[in-house]
Design a protein around this motif. Structure first.
Motif, mmCIF file in Angstrom:
data_model
loop_
_atom_site.group_PDB
_atom_site.id
_atom_site.type_symbol
_atom_site.label_atom_id
_atom_site.label_comp_id
_atom_site.label_asym_id
_atom_site.label_seq_id
_atom_site.Cartn_x
_atom_site.Cartn_y
_atom_site.Cartn_z
ATOM 1 N N SER A 1 68.362 85.707 109.861
ATOM 2 C CA SER A 1 68.282 84.290 109.970
ATOM 3 C C SER A 1 70.196 84.033 109.740
ATOM 4 O O SER A 1 70.380 82.663 110.410
ATOM 5 C CB SER A 1 68.169 83.978 108.904
ATOM 6 O OG SER A 1 68.653 84.233 107.397
ATOM 7 N N ARG A 2 71.098 84.914 109.105
ATOM 8 C CA ARG A 2 72.408 85.012 109.185
ATOM 9 C C ARG A 2 72.837 85.074 110.342
ATOM 10 O O ARG A 2 73.990 84.203 111.117
ATOM 11 C CB ARG A 2 72.874 85.977 108.610
ATOM 12 C CG ARG A 2 72.278 85.878 106.929
ATOM 13 C CD ARG A 2 72.270 86.882 106.164
ATOM 14 N NE ARG A 2 74.469 87.452 106.212
ATOM 15 C CZ ARG A 2 75.592 88.454 105.849
ATOM 16 N NH1 ARG A 2 74.774 89.054 105.677
ATOM 17 N NH2 ARG A 2 76.742 88.392 105.825
ATOM 18 N N LEU A 3 72.061 85.973 111.735
ATOM 19 C CA LEU A 3 72.574 85.951 113.313
ATOM 20 C C LEU A 3 72.175 84.867 113.601
ATOM 21 O O LEU A 3 73.455 84.721 115.104
ATOM 22 C CB LEU A 3 72.434 87.379 114.322
ATOM 23 C CG LEU A 3 72.240 88.495 113.418
ATOM 24 C CD1 LEU A 3 71.792 89.752 114.069
ATOM 25 C CD2 LEU A 3 74.125 88.961 113.750
ATOM 26 N N VAL A 4 71.261 84.356 113.532
ATOM 27 C CA VAL A 4 71.263 82.616 113.900
ATOM 28 C C VAL A 4 72.722 81.722 114.284
ATOM 29 O O VAL A 4 73.211 80.787 114.635
ATOM 30 C CB VAL A 4 70.186 82.175 113.679
ATOM 31 C CG1 VAL A 4 69.869 80.808 114.407
ATOM 32 C CG2 VAL A 4 68.850 83.270 114.400
ATOM 33 N N VAL A 5 72.790 81.983 112.426
ATOM 34 C CA VAL A 5 73.845 81.297 111.964
ATOM 35 C C VAL A 5 75.221 81.035 112.666
ATOM 36 O O VAL A 5 75.960 80.065 113.416
ATOM 37 C CB VAL A 5 74.110 81.377 110.905
ATOM 38 C CG1 VAL A 5 75.421 80.311 109.924
ATOM 39 C CG2 VAL A 5 73.222 80.506 109.762
ATOM 40 N N ALA A 6 75.055 82.519 112.791
ATOM 41 C CA ALA A 6 76.573 82.582 113.784
ATOM 42 C C ALA A 6 76.503 82.971 115.067
ATOM 43 O O ALA A 6 77.667 84.065 115.407
ATOM 44 C CB ALA A 6 76.626 84.202 113.078
ATOM 45 N N ASN A 7 75.529 82.123 116.011
ATOM 46 C CA ASN A 7 75.244 82.166 117.170
ATOM 47 C C ASN A 7 75.152 83.634 117.863
ATOM 48 O O ASN A 7 76.056 84.172 118.854
ATOM 49 C CB ASN A 7 76.029 81.626 117.255
ATOM 50 C CG ASN A 7 75.993 79.678 117.579
ATOM 51 O OD1 ASN A 7 74.874 79.344 117.350
ATOM 52 N ND2 ASN A 7 76.551 79.115 117.344
ATOM 53 N N VAL A 8 75.070 84.596 117.315
ATOM 54 C CA VAL A 8 75.319 85.972 117.669
ATOM 55 C C VAL A 8 73.795 86.490 118.186
ATOM 56 O O VAL A 8 73.026 87.428 118.943
ATOM 57 C CB VAL A 8 75.476 87.211 117.319
ATOM 58 C CG1 VAL A 8 75.201 88.788 117.000
ATOM 59 C CG2 VAL A 8 77.054 86.469 116.336
ATOM 60 N N GLY A 9 72.933 86.341 116.895
ATOM 61 C CA GLY A 9 70.635 86.566 117.546
ATOM 62 C C GLY A 9 70.701 86.560 118.706
ATOM 63 O O GLY A 9 71.177 84.631 119.290
ATOM 64 N N LEU A 10 69.551 86.938 119.065
ATOM 65 C CA LEU A 10 68.576 86.290 120.157
ATOM 66 C C LEU A 10 67.509 85.899 119.529
ATOM 67 O O LEU A 10 66.040 86.331 119.879
ATOM 68 C CB LEU A 10 68.688 87.326 121.594
ATOM 69 C CG LEU A 10 70.408 88.223 121.580
ATOM 70 C CD1 LEU A 10 69.807 89.009 122.670
ATOM 71 C CD2 LEU A 10 70.910 86.810 122.962
ATOM 72 N N GLY A 11 67.336 84.964 118.272
ATOM 73 C CA GLY A 11 65.836 85.069 118.427
ATOM 74 C C GLY A 11 64.984 85.985 117.592
ATOM 75 O O GLY A 11 65.901 86.232 116.743
ATOM 76 N N ASN A 12 64.238 85.929 117.557
ATOM 77 C CA ASN A 12 63.404 87.301 117.309
ATOM 78 C C ASN A 12 64.017 88.233 117.076
ATOM 79 O O ASN A 12 63.682 89.816 117.125
ATOM 80 C CB ASN A 12 61.890 87.163 117.382
ATOM 81 C CG ASN A 12 61.166 86.411 116.397
ATOM 82 O OD1 ASN A 12 61.789 85.476 115.544
ATOM 83 N ND2 ASN A 12 61.032 84.969 116.846
ATOM 84 N N ARG A 13 64.454 88.741 118.236
ATOM 85 C CA ARG A 13 65.268 89.415 118.370
ATOM 86 C C ARG A 13 67.071 90.299 118.295
ATOM 87 O O ARG A 13 67.726 89.305 119.134
ATOM 88 C CB ARG A 13 64.891 89.964 120.353
ATOM 89 C CG ARG A 13 65.582 91.706 120.461
ATOM 90 C CD ARG A 13 65.641 92.126 122.056
ATOM 91 N NE ARG A 13 65.578 93.363 123.016
ATOM 92 C CZ ARG A 13 67.159 93.157 123.462
ATOM 93 N NH1 ARG A 13 67.582 92.239 123.328
ATOM 94 N NH2 ARG A 13 68.096 94.533 123.799
ATOM 95 N N PHE A 14 67.285 91.237 117.819
ATOM 96 C CA PHE A 14 68.353 91.246 116.995
ATOM 97 C C PHE A 14 69.242 92.137 117.674
ATOM 98 O O PHE A 14 68.478 93.859 117.212
ATOM 99 C CB PHE A 14 69.121 89.914 116.125
ATOM 100 C CG PHE A 14 67.640 90.270 115.203
ATOM 101 C CD1 PHE A 14 68.262 91.539 114.132
ATOM 102 C CD2 PHE A 14 66.153 90.088 115.088
ATOM 103 C CE1 PHE A 14 67.383 91.709 112.610
ATOM 104 C CE2 PHE A 14 65.514 90.175 113.891
ATOM 105 C CZ PHE A 14 65.728 91.773 113.065
ATOM 106 N N GLN A 15 69.966 92.289 117.119
ATOM 107 C CA GLN A 15 70.796 93.758 117.016
ATOM 108 C C GLN A 15 71.347 94.317 115.270
ATOM 109 O O GLN A 15 71.499 93.372 114.600
ATOM 110 C CB GLN A 15 72.688 93.853 117.096
ATOM 111 C CG GLN A 15 73.316 95.662 117.340
ATOM 112 C CD GLN A 15 74.401 95.487 118.004
ATOM 113 O OE1 GLN A 15 75.052 94.548 118.062
ATOM 114 N NE2 GLN A 15 75.048 95.981 118.252
ATOM 115 N N VAL A 16 70.807 95.851 115.733
ATOM 116 C CA VAL A 16 70.621 96.423 113.658
ATOM 117 C C VAL A 16 71.492 97.688 113.691
ATOM 118 O O VAL A 16 70.742 98.590 114.165
ATOM 119 C CB VAL A 16 69.559 96.440 113.411
ATOM 120 C CG1 VAL A 16 69.269 97.428 112.061
ATOM 121 C CG2 VAL A 16 68.551 95.608 113.343
ATOM 122 N N PRO A 17 72.935 97.208 114.157
ATOM 123 C CA PRO A 17 73.726 98.929 113.667
ATOM 124 C C PRO A 17 73.606 99.642 112.995
ATOM 125 O O PRO A 17 75.226 99.892 112.414
ATOM 126 C CB PRO A 17 74.961 97.924 114.749
ATOM 127 C CG PRO A 17 74.990 96.573 113.644
ATOM 128 C CD PRO A 17 73.546 96.236 113.716
#
Length: 254
Positions: free
Chosen positions: A155-171
């Motif tokens: 949800s925070r990545l969506v706000v940052a316009n970084v996430g790709l919906g349900n697929r996101f980076q977890v470094p």
């Protein structure tokens, strides 16, 4: 700028001020300390690119991740009233940080009151999210803790316009995920394998895809703190040039 634009339409002058915040760019490599305990807090820092974490070390040598900073977030707002840092901030990935001195924030309050209100509100939502995370750690079972961590990260990545919906980076390594949710790396590995076998998550390092997000949100009663910002009380955007002309007029009249 991208993050803040999700909540209000920024004026040209507000964008110019944000650009000034990001003017001094300093590259940092993964693992480098950005702030150490006891360092003077001279102002705020914009994490222009990359990820960073707030860490606390226990007496037995273990580390705990207290907070994750994402691209576009402002570091140091919570510590603005303290003269020295109480925790250390470490780069989780390579990135770019833009430091901004505390004294430079005065015009934010006087000339850009709407932007100041927006930053205050974003900081408030961040604090609410941290409270939800703390409550999760104290009340949920191991699976719930990990589900909540990944849901909130998405949800925070969506706000940052970084996430790709349900697929996101977890470094993060499994050890580091454990440091963030209070579990051992062995337990994190076991849970992730169970989620994959159940068809609830897909892992393609460093990315994860949530395949059962709705179910997970029901399981942990997830509350997305970042979809409930109240902007109704914000002051109107001000053109600083109008303020300057008003001050000049008042001075001339006196």
């Amino acid at each position: 700028m991208s993050r803040l634009s999700r909540f209000v339409t920024l004026t040209e002058h507000e964008r110019d001020f944000i650009a000034e915040l990001e003017k001094d760019e300093r590259p940092y490599v993964k693992g480098r300390a950005v702030v150490s305990i006891g360092d003077p807090t001279d102002g705020i820092m914009v994490l222009k690119t990359g990820w960073a974490v707030v860490k606390a070390d226990t007496s037995d040598g273990r580390s705990q991740i207290l907070r994750v900073y994402l691209p576009g977030e402002v570091m140091g707002l919570a510590e603005i009233g303290s003269s020295h840092a109480n925790h250390r901030i470490v780069m989780q990935t390579d990135g770019v940080i833009c430091p901004f001195p505390r004294k430079g924030l005065a015009p934010l309050i006087t000339d850009y009151p709407r932007l100041a209100a927006l930053l205050m509100s974003v900081g408030s939502l961040d604090q609410i999210a941290l409270r939800h995370h703390a409550s999760c750690l104290g009340s949920m079972d191991a699976a719930g803790k990990l589900k909540f961590f990944l849901l909130q990260l998405r949800s925070r990545l969506v706000v940052a316009n970084v996430g790709l919906g349900n697929r996101f980076q977890v470094p993060f390594s499994q050890v580091e995920i454990g440091q963030a949710v209070g579990l051992t790396s062995i337990y994190v590995n076991k849970l992730l394998r169970c989620f994959v076998m159940a068809g609830e998550i897909e892992i393609d390092r460093p990315y994860m895809r949530l395949l059962a997000r709705d179910k997970w949100e029901r399981d942990v009663e997830f509350v997305d703190a970042f979809v409930d910002m109240d902007t109704s009380w914000f002051p109107s955007a001000i053109d600083p040039r109008q303020v300057d002309r008003h001050k000049i007029a008042e001075s001339t009249a006196s």
